[in-house]
Design an enzyme around this catalytic site. Structure first.
Site, short mmCIF file in Angstrom:
data_model
loop_
_atom_site.label_atom_id
_atom_site.label_comp_id
_atom_site.label_asym_id
_atom_site.label_seq_id
_atom_site.Cartn_x
_atom_site.Cartn_y
_atom_site.Cartn_z
N GLU A 280 0.74 -1.23 0.10
CA GLU A 280 -0.03 0.10 -0.10
C GLU A 280 0.96 1.20 -0.04
O GLU A 280 0.57 2.28 -0.67
CB GLU A 280 -0.93 0.06 1.30
CG GLU A 280 -2.10 0.88 1.14
CD GLU A 280 -3.23 0.55 2.08
OE1 GLU A 280 -4.26 0.13 1.78
OE2 GLU A 280 -2.79 0.97 3.54
N GLU A 283 2.26 1.63 -3.44
CA GLU A 283 1.13 2.16 -4.20
C GLU A 283 0.84 3.49 -4.17
O GLU A 283 0.74 4.29 -5.03
CB GLU A 283 -0.02 1.12 -3.85
CG GLU A 283 -1.29 1.73 -4.85
CD GLU A 283 -2.56 1.03 -4.48
OE1 GLU A 283 -3.37 1.13 -5.47
OE2 GLU A 283 -2.71 0.15 -3.58
N CYS A 300 -8.45 -2.24 3.83
CA CYS A 300 -8.34 -3.17 4.70
C CYS A 300 -9.79 -3.55 5.33
O CYS A 300 -9.75 -4.72 5.77
CB CYS A 300 -7.53 -2.71 5.93
SG CYS A 300 -5.81 -2.38 5.28
N SER A 320 -7.37 1.82 -2.63
CA SER A 320 -6.17 1.09 -2.73
C SER A 320 -6.37 -0.36 -3.39
O SER A 320 -7.53 -0.97 -3.34
CB SER A 320 -5.53 0.80 -1.60
OG SER A 320 -4.35 -0.37 -1.69
N LYS A 359 -15.55 -10.03 7.30
CA LYS A 359 -14.59 -10.80 6.76
C LYS A 359 -14.94 -12.23 6.37
O LYS A 359 -14.48 -12.60 5.25
CB LYS A 359 -13.17 -11.03 7.83
CG LYS A 359 -12.73 -9.67 8.30
CD LYS A 359 -11.63 -9.24 7.44
CE LYS A 359 -11.09 -8.14 8.14
NZ LYS A 359 -10.11 -7.42 7.02
N GLU A 362 -16.06 -11.15 3.06
CA GLU A 362 -14.79 -11.05 1.93
C GLU A 362 -14.26 -12.22 1.66
O GLU A 362 -13.91 -12.30 0.44
CB GLU A 362 -13.97 -10.33 2.76
CG GLU A 362 -12.49 -9.89 2.19
CD GLU A 362 -11.51 -9.10 3.04
OE1 GLU A 362 -10.92 -8.45 2.57
OE2 GLU A 362 -11.54 -9.52 4.27
N GLU A 367 -13.20 -12.35 -6.11
CA GLU A 367 -11.83 -11.75 -6.44
C GLU A 367 -10.83 -12.10 -5.25
O GLU A 367 -9.86 -11.75 -5.55
CB GLU A 367 -11.91 -10.08 -5.97
CG GLU A 367 -13.07 -9.47 -6.96
CD GLU A 367 -14.49 -9.30 -6.41
OE1 GLU A 367 -15.43 -8.75 -6.75
OE2 GLU A 367 -14.83 -10.13 -5.21
N CYS A 504 -10.79 -1.82 14.15
CA CYS A 504 -11.25 -3.28 14.35
C CYS A 504 -11.31 -3.76 15.84
O CYS A 504 -11.85 -4.75 16.17
CB CYS A 504 -10.04 -4.07 13.91
SG CYS A 504 -9.66 -3.78 12.12
#
Length: 579
Positions: A280, A283, A300, A320, A359, A362, A367, A504
């Protein structure tokens, strides 16, 4: 501050004039029961459990919404008050599915606690009830309206805190229930799976989709090599499930418990966080130096990502392309680690222990298959891991300290602070600064990006260039921040967004804290302090100095944001604005 003089149960008190009776009582350590009340989120006086007697008033009053006034006299424990509270609770229980022994919230249920406090030993009211089928279509959240008590804490959290508006009250009177528009499943609406509704719920009407059974099955399957990784925020919360104070750091006990459960390898997702910073940070540098899309926004938090897909698809190019740390780490485990250990990735089963219910969603995204296999096979919340530890008969509190396994071993303190709002930003700035300035930071702590304010801004001069950054946590704050950018009021280079308030550390999969404790303790600040303390105590505090990461690039990935890392560690997102 203006003050008024009141009496509660004959005790003279001087309290701020903007207080409610409940505020005044709590300051004086006088207990008034509540159920629908959630401080600064749901203060509606609907459940009538906080009724008190106010001298001169014709009826009992709800303490959570009744303002104090000069000379007021309040009584919290008269027979009239106790009888009214007990009757109200019995009426709530008459319409509640009372399968307490098999309920996920047994012994951690505010309704159950109240029943014990008020001495409910029989139910005088029984009548017709409506049966509601479970909503189990979401990969993250299960909704059971048979246990719902219509407190509306979930609705207020979804609307007022997260600005998602995926749920609300439907129908009227006896038929009132909580649901999604057009009676759709949570899987069919703009729910982002953040799980904040779960942590708001006082009972078992909302809970995470259980993954403990497939994880146990994998552990017992001799053909599977089962690897577990643990997010940084878990270490400062899991102890609460075993009677430890909020925010207790349990890193060593956590590693020990995973080995006792039978996982073949136990790794720290902080290594994945260090890897994320390398990708990151690079990037961001590429975008700054080559005219890329700015501001760049962190990726994230999967709850935030889905929120962006639904509500701000015009910002998708700003995200990102980096996967989240546990997904990156899963891809590395099924490629680099598999090669190193000589294991067929088809036989590797990766379990992520996360503070987050999003999550789960996710992990099943198409992907997230860097090697052709799912990067992560199963996601457990902190609560689910605690359940497994209890099922295995492990005395967590008495476990000796242990370390996570090689070849990844300990990570950096920068990876640890990922779990707190502002942590990703700070970790990235530590690395980006030293790469551009080519000299070590004198002070590693970026105080301007720390703290629990909803939106934080800072400006950092790196390599002779002013970098404007912003941090938002909680999706309501994310909405405010993005709207200000769209309106041309704000301009940044780099933005960190966390889907959950506090980041989190207070994710939807963390141990549930009662409304009463939430009113007295700043949970997100206490848990975050545990992470910052661990970072400060570690010898290694910068992601780019982690020797494991250096070796990973030398032996396998080549360079950050190179061809190999793009293949395994980067992804794309989709426009969901039509949902």
């Amino acid at each position: 501050m203006d003050m008024v003089n009141i009496k509660i149960n004959g005790e003279a008190l001087s309290v701020p004039a903007n207080y409610t009776v409940l505020d005044a009582a709590r300051d004086a350590n006088i207990h008034i029961p509540t159920l629908c009340y959630l401080k600064e989120v749901n203060e509606i006086g609907a459940c009538r459990m906080c009724l008190v007697e106010v001298k001169g008033a014709k009826a009992l009053q709800a303490a959570c919404v009744y303002p104090v006034s000069e000379g007021m006299e309040v009584f919290t424990n008269t027979k009239k008050v106790r009888d009214a509270r007990k009757t109200n609770l019995e009426l709530i229980l008459s319409n509640h599915e009372r399968k307490c022994l098999t309920c996920i919230r047994s012994k951690n249920c505010e309704l159950q606690t109240l029943a014990e406090e008020l001495g409910i030993d029989e139910l005088r009211y029984e009548g017709e009830n409506i049966y509601y089928p479970l909503d189990e279509l979401s990969p993250s959240i299960v909704r059971d309206n048979n246990k719902c008590i219509l407190c509306r804490r979930c609705v207020a959290t979804c609307a007022n805190v997260q600005s998602v508006f995926a749920i609300g009250a439907i129908d009227r009177g006896f038929k009132t229930h909580i649901g999604s528009p057009f009676e759709k499943s949570l899987a069919e609406v703009s729910c982002v799976n953040c799980g904040q509704c779960i942590t708001a719920c006082p009972v078992g009407a909302l809970y995470e989709k259980d993954a403990t059974k497939p994880v146990w099955d994998a552990i017992y399957d001799e053909t599977k090599h089962v690897v577990v990784q643990v997010a940084p925020a878990v270490r400062v919360a899991i102890g609460e499930e075993f009677g430890m104070p909020i925010g207790t750091r349990c890193t060593g006990k956590l590693a020990a418990s995973l080995k006792k459960l039978g996982f073949d390898k136990a790794f720290d997702t902080d290594t994945g966080a260090d890897l994320t910073i390398m990708e990151e940070g690079t990037e961001l540098l590429n975008r700054l130096q080559n005219g890329g899309k700015l501001p760049m926004i962190t990726s994230c938090s999967p709850g935030w990502i889905k929120f962006c897909e639904h509500n701000y698809p015009d910002f998708l190019d700003n995200l990102s392309t980096c996967k989240s740390p546990h997904e990156m780490f899963g891809a590395i485990i099924k490629s680099y680690y598999a090669q190193k250990e000589g294991i067929d990735p088809a036989n590797i089963y990766v379990v992520s222990v996360m503070p987050c219910t999003a999550k789960k969603f996710e992990a099943q995204r198409e992907e997230m298959k860097g090697t052709g296999y799912p990067d992560v096979d199963a996601v457990l919340t902190t609560r689910e891991l605690a359940k497994m530890i209890k099922q295995a008969g492990i005395d967590f509190a008495r476990l000796p300290e242990a370390e996570f396994d090689n070849p990844f071993g300990p990570a950096s303190g920068a990876g640890v602070i990922f779990g707190a709002t502002g942590g990703v930003m700070e970790a990235a700035l530590r690395t980006v600064y030293e790469i551009l300035e080519k000299k070590p930071l004198e002070k590693l702590e970026f105080d301007a990006v720390r703290g629990t304010e909803g939106i934080k801004e800072a400006s950092v001069t790196i390599g002779g260039k002013e970098i404007r950054v912003a941090i938002a946590h909680g999706l309501g704050n994310a909405r405010k921040l993005l709207d200000s950018i769209k309106a041309g009021e704000k301009d940044y280079h780099f933005i960190e967004i966390m889907g959950c308030p506090g980041g989190c550390v207070t994710g939807g999969g963390q141990p549930i804290v009662s409304a009463r404790d939430q009113a007295m303790i700043n949970v997100k600040a206490v848990r975050a302090k545990g992470l910052y303390d661990e970072d400060a105590a570690l010898p290694l505090r910068k992601s780019h100095e982690n020797p494991v990461i250096t070796k990973l690039y030398e032996e396998f990935l080549g360079e950050p944001c190179g061809h190999k890392s793009h293949e395994l560690l980067h992804t794309h997102y989709v426009d969901r604005s039509d949902v």
